[in-house]
Design an enzyme around this catalytic site. Structure first.
Site, PDB file in Angstrom:
ATOM      1  N   ASP A  23       0.794  -1.184  -0.013  1.00 58.79           N
ATOM      2  CA  ASP A  23      -0.158  -0.099  -0.083  1.00 58.79           C
ATOM      3  C   ASP A  23       1.168   1.232  -0.096  1.00 58.79           C
ATOM      4  O   ASP A  23       1.542   1.703   1.011  1.00 58.79           O
ATOM      5  CB  ASP A  23      -0.976  -0.010   1.142  1.00 58.79           C
ATOM      6  N   GLU A  46      -1.334  -1.542  -3.985  1.00 55.34           N
ATOM      7  CA  GLU A  46      -2.093  -0.472  -4.297  1.00 55.34           C
ATOM      8  C   GLU A  46      -1.553   0.736  -4.197  1.00 55.34           C
ATOM      9  O   GLU A  46      -0.838   1.006  -3.051  1.00 55.34           O
ATOM     10  CB  GLU A  46      -3.259  -0.778  -3.128  1.00 55.34           C
ATOM     11  N   GLU A  97      -1.726  10.316  -6.558  1.00 51.90           N
ATOM     12  CA  GLU A  97      -0.702  10.995  -6.743  1.00 51.90           C
ATOM     13  C   GLU A  97      -0.880  12.507  -6.095  1.00 51.90           C
ATOM     14  O   GLU A  97      -0.744  13.269  -7.050  1.00 51.90           O
ATOM     15  CB  GLU A  97      -0.187  10.937  -8.146  1.00 51.90           C
ATOM     16  N   HIS A 155     -27.822  -0.342  -6.891  1.00 51.96           N
ATOM     17  CA  HIS A 155     -26.858  -0.228  -7.422  1.00 51.96           C
ATOM     18  C   HIS A 155     -26.866  -0.684  -8.973  1.00 51.96           C
ATOM     19  O   HIS A 155     -27.559  -1.549  -9.263  1.00 51.96           O
ATOM     20  CB  HIS A 155     -25.856  -1.504  -6.958  1.00 51.96           C
TER      21      HIS A 155
END
EC number: 3.1.-.-
Length: 695
Positions: free
Chosen positions: A10, A477, A481, A557
């Protein structure tokens, strides 16, 4: 002892978290985090500014030393000269009309040479804040200097305001040179000054180091000419390190980008959902080469489909479709219609390179004349005036030309083609490395923030491999940025949206007296976004009824979570309970194309397209979900939705994955490297009721 395990990473901007899972038992072997300071770009800018200030002071000292030597050589300055107590401003003004003593003359010349103004006004960056910009101040001072010299204006301000330094004391170098010439002309009659003295002094005032010469003598950052300087900045190709990267606006670079964009498009139609060769040719010739700014509408018209039938295009920060502009082609087309120029891709590439590398019109004309092309003198003259050429492409023209034919005749994108041709990044010989080299990150086109994160990630991977051996898989993952400044901006925007929602809820409670509104935030937000309508029937959902009978309305959904793995607002709509029951685990297209629905899919589609015009109501991703027409029961479609979450296609992630994959491949190491979407892990975390711990 060698263990079969999966390594999960991560990667954030100040930390790299890792988890090691046994490949067979799925037990947690180890987990932890590496913390480090964020690579703050503003700190770099501060250091760069201080370095530039030190360089300017050093050059000023050197210039004044040379002026002093000139004065000593002509006996205007001696070791016993007394200059203290002489006001330089008054002395400069006096010297414009009457004789100065040798000491006064020396003070005036040294003072003029100390600060010599702005050399190129056009290259000055605009200031920010409440002050006048440098250009505006220079323009204002130029008017004041129409009947005065700089010294006269400065002396007036000194007497009136007690100072002359600061933002108002901005003049062009030519203004100071004009004063120096007048001063030297008057004093020549009283001191033994030859033309050599005058020329040398004026040269010291006017001459500046060109940008490509670097910081100065002894510095390794100096170059013999502009071309060598710019080629140093261009960097080398990922796949052919002996080749320089292409300039950004080379014709073949634009063609490469355009074809890559076209190969990424997916068209909703009965026949091939990808573009055929002849269609790409038509789009390039009839759209990209005819329009300076190609649009989705123009592309759709060329292949006889509707805009909404096309997906997979790039978008701007505002969500608008974005396609490659053939800059050099259109710039030259505005100058000449001659086919021997416009259809000569190699010549257009050379023109774009010259316009990018060379800064002055004279240099550009000289280089264009040396091409031995069919360009006329008039064409060269007009081309030399073109602007806006800067930057480089990711690859060299050699790499670009190598895969252009593949881009034309296949539907693959650049990465698929490079992999099929078994081309791998060759920045260094990875086979000679005992561990993954962090130096590779230096060549990636990334922000300092992301580069530091990648370097720290590689260090973590190397340490884990050293302790546990090679992993079977590495799953990455990557955080957004964003640095802390960007993150704070995002938080502020989120807080603003939350305030707006709270204000809306308070308004509803105040006007209706319904306290339960505070428990219906999601439904109320969707209600407002949908203009108060059930999207599957287009029937009104009265706000009062939603508050009084909330169980009559459900959040659906759009693409079933079992397929999409998406629980975000992009995959949610507010609908009537009966409509949701009838829709079941189908897409809107499948449901509204059946006899179960009250409205047709075409009516629904038209309504969604109108709603989507307001991006505050329906995002691009939500629109794609609502208009998904594929059969989600097919394995290939379900696989595509899974891949959307399992594969993070951002440039930064791809570069890190390519680096790791290349290292393992060339060393014949069987390690699979994959990436995962942060939203997918967030969904699983909630599904499995894992709490995200911040400490």
């Amino acid at each position: 002892m060698k263990r079969n395990y999966i390594l999960g990473l991560d990667i954030g901007i100040t930390s790299v978290g890792y988890g090691i899972i046994d490949y067979e038992t799925k037990d947690v072997i180890d987990a932890g985090v590496r913390l480090f300071k964020e690579a703050n770009v503003e700190n770099n800018e501060g250091r760069r500014s201080k370095r530039g200030t030190r360089r300017l002071k050093r050059r000023r000292r050197h210039r004044l030393q040379r002026v002093k030597k000139l004065l000593f050589d002509h006996n205007l300055l001696t070791d016993h000269s007394e200059q203290s107590g002489i006001n330089p401003y008054e002395t400069r003004v006096k010297g414009l009309i009457q004789k100065l003593s040798e000491e006064e003359f020396s003070v005036a010349l040294l003072h003029l040479a100390k600060r010599r103004g702005v050399h190129n006004v056009n290259e000055v960056e605009e200031d920010t804040g409440n002050e006048l910009s440098t250009k505006e101040q220079i323009s204002r001072n130029s008017k004041a200097l129409e009947e005065k010299y700089v010294a006269e204006l400065q002396l007036e301000r000194l007497k009136a305001d007690g100072e002359v330094r600061g933002s108002i004391n901005r003049f062009k170098t030519s203004d100071y040179v004009k004063e120096a010439n007048q001063l030297l002309k008057v004093q020549k009659a009283y001191h033994q000054l030859d033309q050599s003295f005058i020329d040398t002094y004026i040269d010291l005032m006017e001459t500046r180091r060109t940008y490509y010469e670097g910081p100065g003598e002894g510095s390794p950052f100096g170059w013999k000419d502009i071309k060598e300087w710019y080629e140093m900045l261009m960097g080398h190709c990922t796949y052919f390190p002996e080749e320089l990267r292409s300039v950004k606006y080379a014709y073949n670079a634009d063609l490469y980008n355009a074809l890559n964009d076209l190969n990424n498009l997916v068209i909703a139609r009965d026949e091939n959902e990808k573009l055929e060769y002849y269609e790409k040719f038509q789009i390039i010739e009839n759209v990209f080469k005819q329009k300076k700014k190609p649009t989705l509408k123009q592309i759709a018209k060329e292949i006889l489909v509707n805009e909404e039938d096309i997906k997979g295009y790039r978008v701007t920060s505002t969500g608008k479709p974005e396609f490659t502009n053939f800059k050099v082609y259109h710039d030259i087309k505005d100058i000449t219609a001659r086919k021997e120029i416009l259809e000569n891709a190699e010549l257009l590439d050379q023109i774009a390179e010259i316009l990018t590398i060379y800064q002055s019109s004279e240099d550009i004309k000289e280089e264009l004349a040396n091409l031995n092309s069919e360009l006329t003198q008039e064409e060269i003259e007009q081309i030399s005036k073109l602007t806006g050429y800067r930057g480089t492409h990711s690859f060299s023209l050699k790499a670009i030309n190598l895969i252009l034919d593949e881009l034309w005749h296949t539907n693959d994108n650049q990465m698929a083609i490079f992999n099929r041709l078994k081309l791998v990044p060759k920045k260094v010989d990875l086979s000679q490395q005992k561990e993954i080299p962090t130096t590779l990150v230096d060549d990636l086109i990334l922000s300092p923030v992301v580069k530091r994160s990648f370097i720290q990630s590689i260090k973590v991977i190397n340490a884990i491999i050293k302790k546990y051996g090679l992993p079977n898989d590495i799953i990455i993952e990557l955080a957004r940025e964003k640095n802390s400044k960007d993150a704070q901006k995002m938080i502020n925007e989120m807080q603003k949206r939350n305030r707006q929602t709270n204000e809306r809820i308070e308004e509803i409670i105040r006007t209706t007296g319904k306290e339960n509104a505070k428990y219906l935030i999601e439904k109320i937000k969707l209600h407002d976004m949908q203009e108060g309508k059930c999207l599957y029937s287009l029937e009104a959902i009265p706000l009062e009824d939603l508050l009084n009978n909330p169980f009559n309305y459900e959040v659906d959904h759009i693409i079933p979570r079992s397929v999409s793995f998406d629980n975000s607002f992009n995959n949610k709509v507010l609908v009537k309970q009966e409509e949701n029951s009838k829709k079941g685990n189908r897409t809107p297209f499948q449901y509204l194309s059946s006899s179960d629905s009250k409205i047709s899919y075409e009516t629904f589609k038209k309504h969604i397209l109108n709603l989507a015009k307001d991006k505050g109501r329906i995002s691009k991703k939500k629109k794609e979900y609502l208009l998904e027409e594929r059969d989600i029961n097919r394995f290939s479609v379900q696989k595509d939705f899974i891949n959307r979450n399992l594969v993070d296609t951002r440039y930064a992630t791809r570069e890190l994955m390519n680096l790791l994959r290349s290292y393992f491949r060339v060393n014949d190491l069987d390690v699979k490297v994959k990436s995962i979407n942060g939203g997918f892990t967030s969904f699983l975390r909630r599904k499995w009721e894992f709490k995200k711990r911040k400490k």
